[in-house]
Design a protein around this motif. Structure first.
Motif, PDB file in Angstrom:
ATOM      1  N   THR A  26      24.943 -58.149 -11.727  1.00  0.00           N
ATOM      2  CA  THR A  26      23.830 -57.844 -12.231  1.00  0.00           C
ATOM      3  C   THR A  26      23.685 -58.837 -13.624  1.00  0.00           C
ATOM      4  O   THR A  26      22.736 -59.520 -13.777  1.00  0.00           O
ATOM      5  N   HIS A  60      11.966 -52.259  -9.419  1.00  0.00           N
ATOM      6  CA  HIS A  60      12.934 -51.524  -8.951  1.00  0.00           C
ATOM      7  C   HIS A  60      12.531 -49.915  -8.971  1.00  0.00           C
ATOM      8  O   HIS A  60      11.665 -49.677  -9.324  1.00  0.00           O
ATOM      9  N   SER A  64      17.750 -46.363 -10.508  1.00  0.00           N
ATOM     10  CA  SER A  64      18.471 -47.778 -10.190  1.00  0.00           C
ATOM     11  C   SER A  64      18.220 -48.541 -11.599  1.00  0.00           C
ATOM     12  O   SER A  64      17.685 -47.736 -12.725  1.00  0.00           O
ATOM     13  N   SER A  68      19.128 -53.812  -8.577  1.00  0.00           N
ATOM     14  CA  SER A  68      19.089 -53.204  -7.152  1.00  0.00           C
ATOM     15  C   SER A  68      18.079 -54.411  -6.623  1.00  0.00           C
ATOM     16  O   SER A  68      18.197 -54.399  -5.117  1.00  0.00           O
ATOM     17  N   HIS A 124      10.061 -51.315  -4.907  1.00  0.00           N
ATOM     18  CA  HIS A 124      11.096 -50.318  -4.105  1.00  0.00           C
ATOM     19  C   HIS A 124      10.869 -48.858  -4.688  1.00  0.00           C
ATOM     20  O   HIS A 124      10.893 -48.749  -5.699  1.00  0.00           O
ATOM     21  N   PHE A 240      18.664 -46.325  -0.365  1.00  0.00           N
ATOM     22  CA  PHE A 240      19.128 -46.967  -1.433  1.00  0.00           C
ATOM     23  C   PHE A 240      19.785 -48.455  -0.882  1.00  0.00           C
ATOM     24  O   PHE A 240      19.590 -49.556  -1.683  1.00  0.00           O
ATOM     25  N   ASP A 241      20.304 -48.571   0.185  1.00  0.00           N
ATOM     26  CA  ASP A 241      21.090 -49.693   0.627  1.00  0.00           C
ATOM     27  C   ASP A 241      19.891 -50.750   1.381  1.00  0.00           C
ATOM     28  O   ASP A 241      20.283 -52.038   1.510  1.00  0.00           O
ATOM     29  N   VAL A 243      17.209 -52.187   0.190  1.00  0.00           N
ATOM     30  CA  VAL A 243      17.036 -53.252  -0.714  1.00  0.00           C
ATOM     31  C   VAL A 243      18.160 -54.595  -0.521  1.00  0.00           C
ATOM     32  O   VAL A 243      17.830 -55.939  -0.831  1.00  0.00           O
ATOM     33  N   GLY A 244      19.473 -54.167   0.039  1.00  0.00           N
ATOM     34  CA  GLY A 244      20.312 -55.457   0.157  1.00  0.00           C
ATOM     35  C   GLY A 244      20.466 -55.639   1.581  1.00  0.00           C
ATOM     36  O   GLY A 244      21.235 -56.718   1.738  1.00  0.00           O
TER      37      GLY A 244
END
Length: 259
Positions: A26, A60, A64, A68, A124, A240-241, A243-244
Motif C-alpha cells: 500500500t 474501502h 480495512s 484493500s 466495498h 475480504f478477499d 476485492v482482490g
C-alpha cells in the motif's frame, strides 16, 4: 444475572475502529500518488489520486484501509482512469480511533467535491453503505459499484452478537444509543436498500457466494431494491478477499467501460 459485557462498553465498541496500518504494498502504491489534505468541520483528512481520465472514487470497508482497494485501482489506472482513494476517518493512517457514518459520509462528499465529475464510485462493505448515504445527500456519479455491502443498517447492530456474548435486550439498548447519537431515522438514512432506490445510474452489485461476514442474502436484497442494477455472485469469494479477485476486477472494468 450479571451481564458478561456491559451495554456502555458495547456502545463504545460499536463506534470504535480497529486500526489496520498500511502494509508495504500500500505504501508503494501511495508513493506513486499525489497526496491532498482537506478539512471537514475543522478536521483534516487525506486523500490520494493518480492517473488521468474519468475519475473513479474508491471507498474501502470495515476492518480495512484504502490498501484493500489498490488492486482494483491498479487495473483502472492501466485502463486510463484517474483513481481516488482515502482512509475513512479513524481507519488506516487517518487520525482517531472511533467514527460514525455521518463523519464518513461528509468526508466522502467533501472529497468528491474536489472533482468536477465522477465517472464512478466503487464501494466495498461499509464503503458502499457510506457512499449510498452520501448519494442521498447529493453525491453523484455516472455509475456505482457495490461490493459485499450489508442490505440494512440494523445488520451492523445484530452483527455485534458475533463478537461478544450479548443478550437480545442489549442489542436493543445499543440500537437506542445509536439513535440518540445519530438520530431516530438512522436506520433509513443509512440503509443501503433504501438509498439504492434513488440511484438512477447503472449499478453493479457484487457479493461473494461464500461471504460469512456479510452473507450473500444481503447482496440479493440490495439488488432487489435497486432499480436497474445487475447482480453478480462470485463463487468461492468471501468478504475480504473479494476485492482482490481477478474475476471481480474484470467485472468492474467491463462494467465501467460500458457505463
Amino acid at each position: 444475572m450479571t451481564r458478561v459485557v456491559e451495554t456502555s462498553r458495547l456502545v463504545r465498541e460499536w463506534f470504535r475502529i480497529a486500526k489496520l496500518p498500511h502494509d508495504p504494498a500500500t505504501k508503494e502504491f501511495l508513493g506513486r500518488c499525489q497526496s491532498h489534505t482537506i478539512k471537514v468541520d475543522g478536521k483534516a483528512y487525506k486523500y490520494y489520486q493518480a492517473g488521468s481520465g474519468p475519475t473513479v472514487l474508491h471507498v474501502h470497508g470495515v476492518r480495512s484501509n484504502l490498501g484493500s482497494m489498490t488492486a482494483i485501482a491498479e487495473d483502472l489506472l492501466e485502463q486510463g482512469y484517474q483513481v481516488v482513494l482515502f482512509d475513512a476517518p479513524a481507519h488506516g493512517e487517518a487520525l482517531g480511533d472511533s467514527t460514525d457514518p455521518i463523519e464518513v459520509r461528509e468526508v466522502i462528499r467533501a472529497i468528491a467535491g474536489q472533482f468536477p465529475e465522477l465517472h464512478a464510485v466503487v464501494g466495498h462493505s461499509l464503503g458502499s453503505l457510506w457512499s449510498l448515504s452520501a448519494w442521498r445527500e447529493g453525491l453523484r456519479a455516472k455509475a456505482f459499484v457495490s461490493i459485499s455491502a450489508p442490505a440494512t443498517m440494523r445488520f451492523l447492530v445484530d452483527k455485534m452478537a458475533d463478537f461478544m456474548p450479548i443478550e437480545q435486550d442489549q442489542l436493543d439498548e445499543l440500537a437506542a444509543a445509536i439513535e440518540e447519537r445519530l438520530g431516530a431515522d438512522v436506520w433509513e438514512v443509512f440503509s443501503p436498500s433504501e438509498n439504492a432506490k434513488a440511484v438512477d445510474v447503472p449499478a453493479l452489485v457484487i457479493h461473494g457466494a461464500k461471504d460469512d461476514y456479510v452473507p450473500p442474502a444481503n447482496g440479493e436484497a440490495l439488488y432487489a431494491a435497486w432499480p436497474g442494477s445487475t447482480l453478480e455472485l462470485i463463487d468461492g469469494a468471501d468478504h475480504f478477499d473479494i476485492v482482490g479477485s481477478p474475476a471481480v476486477r474484470k467485472l468492474i472494468s467491463a462494467f465501467l467501460r460500458e457505463a
